[in-house]
Design a protein around this motif. Structure first.
Motif, short mmCIF file in Angstrom:
data_model
loop_
_atom_site.label_atom_id
_atom_site.label_comp_id
_atom_site.label_asym_id
_atom_site.label_seq_id
_atom_site.Cartn_x
_atom_site.Cartn_y
_atom_site.Cartn_z
N SER A 105 0.83 -1.21 0.00
CA SER A 105 0.00 0.00 0.00
C SER A 105 0.86 1.26 0.00
O SER A 105 0.36 2.36 -0.22
CB SER A 105 -0.94 0.01 1.22
OG SER A 105 -0.21 0.21 2.43
N MET A 106 2.17 1.09 0.21
CA MET A 106 3.10 2.23 0.13
C MET A 106 3.08 2.87 -1.25
O MET A 106 3.45 4.03 -1.42
CB MET A 106 4.52 1.75 0.43
CG MET A 106 5.10 2.31 1.70
SD MET A 106 6.84 1.87 1.85
CE MET A 106 6.72 0.17 2.32
N LEU A 107 2.65 2.12 -2.25
CA LEU A 107 2.60 2.64 -3.62
C LEU A 107 1.40 3.56 -3.83
O LEU A 107 1.28 4.19 -4.89
CB LEU A 107 2.55 1.49 -4.62
CG LEU A 107 3.82 0.64 -4.72
CD1 LEU A 107 3.60 -0.53 -5.66
CD2 LEU A 107 5.00 1.48 -5.19
N GLY A 108 0.52 3.63 -2.85
CA GLY A 108 -0.62 4.53 -2.95
C GLY A 108 -1.51 4.20 -4.14
O GLY A 108 -1.84 3.03 -4.39
N ASP A 109 -1.86 5.21 -4.92
CA ASP A 109 -2.79 5.05 -6.04
C ASP A 109 -2.08 4.73 -7.35
O ASP A 109 -2.73 4.63 -8.40
CB ASP A 109 -3.62 6.33 -6.20
CG ASP A 109 -4.86 6.11 -7.07
OD1 ASP A 109 -5.56 5.11 -6.85
OD2 ASP A 109 -5.09 6.92 -7.99
N LEU A 110 -0.76 4.59 -7.33
CA LEU A 110 -0.02 4.35 -8.56
C LEU A 110 -0.50 3.10 -9.31
O LEU A 110 -0.67 3.16 -10.54
CB LEU A 110 1.48 4.23 -8.25
CG LEU A 110 2.18 5.52 -7.80
CD1 LEU A 110 3.61 5.24 -7.37
CD2 LEU A 110 2.16 6.55 -8.94
N PRO A 111 -0.75 1.97 -8.64
CA PRO A 111 -1.25 0.80 -9.37
C PRO A 111 -2.59 1.07 -10.07
O PRO A 111 -2.80 0.63 -11.20
CB PRO A 111 -1.39 -0.27 -8.29
CG PRO A 111 -0.42 0.14 -7.23
CD PRO A 111 -0.47 1.64 -7.23
N ASN A 112 -3.49 1.79 -9.40
CA ASN A 112 -4.79 2.10 -10.00
C ASN A 112 -4.64 2.99 -11.22
O ASN A 112 -5.32 2.81 -12.23
CB ASN A 112 -5.71 2.77 -8.97
CG ASN A 112 -6.13 1.83 -7.87
OD1 ASN A 112 -6.20 0.61 -8.07
ND2 ASN A 112 -6.40 2.37 -6.69
N GLN A 113 -3.74 3.97 -11.12
CA GLN A 113 -3.53 4.87 -12.25
C GLN A 113 -3.07 4.10 -13.48
O GLN A 113 -3.53 4.34 -14.60
CB GLN A 113 -2.52 5.94 -11.87
CG GLN A 113 -3.00 6.92 -10.81
CD GLN A 113 -1.91 7.90 -10.40
OE1 GLN A 113 -1.04 8.25 -11.20
NE2 GLN A 113 -1.95 8.35 -9.16
#
Length: 213
Positions: A133-141
Motif C-alpha cells: 500500500s506504500m505505492l498509494g494510487d499508482l497501481p490504480n492509475q
C-alpha cells in the motif's frame, strides 16, 4: 537428526572448498577489521535477483538490504519497528555509505500483486498487502490505461516504484543533507531477469537507459 536442508549443507561445503579458500585472507580481514562497503543496494527479496550475483561482488563489497518489491518507506520516527529504515540508517550513519542504489527487477511478484489485488490470495490487511500500500494510487492509475498490455503495465510500475522509493528515501533528513553536500549519491536501477540486462535511471530525466561500459 538436525533436519537441516541437505542442499544447503552441500552448498556450504562447496563454498569452503572453493570461494572461501580463494578469498580466505580477505574474509578473515573483514572478520577482524569490520566491513567498509561503499555501496548499499536496496533490492527485492526475489531469489532470482540477488545483487551479489548481478554485480559480481565479493565479500564485504556491498551492503544489501532486501524486502518485498524493494520498497522504501518515508521517514517515520514514530517509535515503530521499521526494518528497512533501520538498515538505511545503519548504512548511512554507521558505515558512511557513498552510494545507495534502489534496484527493482522484471517479473516482480509484489508489483504484480499490487496491479491485480483481486487475484492475490493474500488479504489486503495482511503484511504484504499493507506493505504494498506504500505505492498509494499508482497501481490504480496504471491499471486504468487499457492501451497498455499487462506486461507493459507491470514493467512501468516496477520502474515507477523505483522512482517512488527514491523520493521516499530523500525524506530521510540525513540522506537529503548528505546528498545535497555531494557526500552521498542516490541511484535507481532495474534488472531484467530474463535477459540479464541492467537498466539504470538517468538522474536528470528519470528515464531508464542501458549504460555504456
Amino acid at each position: 537428526m538436525h533436519g537441516f536442508p541437505d542442499h544447503l549443507l552441500k552448498g556450504h561445503a562447496n563454498f569452503m572448498a572453493g570461494r572461501y579458500m580463494r578469498e580466505k585472507d580477505r574474509i578473515r580481514d573483514l572478520a577482524s577489521e569490520g566491513q567498509t562497503p561503499s555501496t548499499m543496494i536496496i533490492a527485492c527479496c526475489d531469489s532470482r535477483a540477488a545483487p551479489e550475483m548481478i554485480f559480481d561482488a565479493g565479500p564485504g563489497e556491498l551492503f544489501v538490504l532486501r524486502n518485498v518489491a524493494n520498497l522504501v518507506p518515508t521517514y517515520q520516527p514514530d517509535g515503530g519497528q521499521h526494518g528497512t529504515s533501520a538498515g538505511i540508517e545503519f548504512a548511512v550513519k554507521a558505515l558512511g555509505i557513498a552510494n545507495i542504489v534502489v534496484m527493482g527487477h522484471g517479473r516482480c511478484g509484489g508489483i504484480k500483486a499490487a496491479l491485480a489485488p483481486e487475484s492475490n490470495p493474500l488479504d489486503a490487511g495482511d503484511f504484504i498487502g499493507k506493505w504494498m500500500s506504500m505505492l498509494g494510487d499508482l497501481p490504480n492509475q496504471l491499471g486504468q490505461n487499457t492501451l497498455m498490455t499487462a506486461a507493459e503495465r507491470q514493467t512501468a510500475l516496477e520502474r515507477i516504484s523505483i522512482r517512488n522509493s527514491i523520493h521516499n528515501l530523500r525524506t530521510f533528513p540525513y540522506v537529503a543533507e548528505l546528498e545535497a553536500a555531494g557526500k552521498l549519491a542516490v541511484h535507481g536501477a532495474w534488472f531484467d531477469i530474463s535477459t540479464g540486462e541492467l537498466w539504470v535511471m538517468d538522474n536528470a530525466s528519470g528515464d531508464f537507459v542501458r549504460p555504456l561500459i
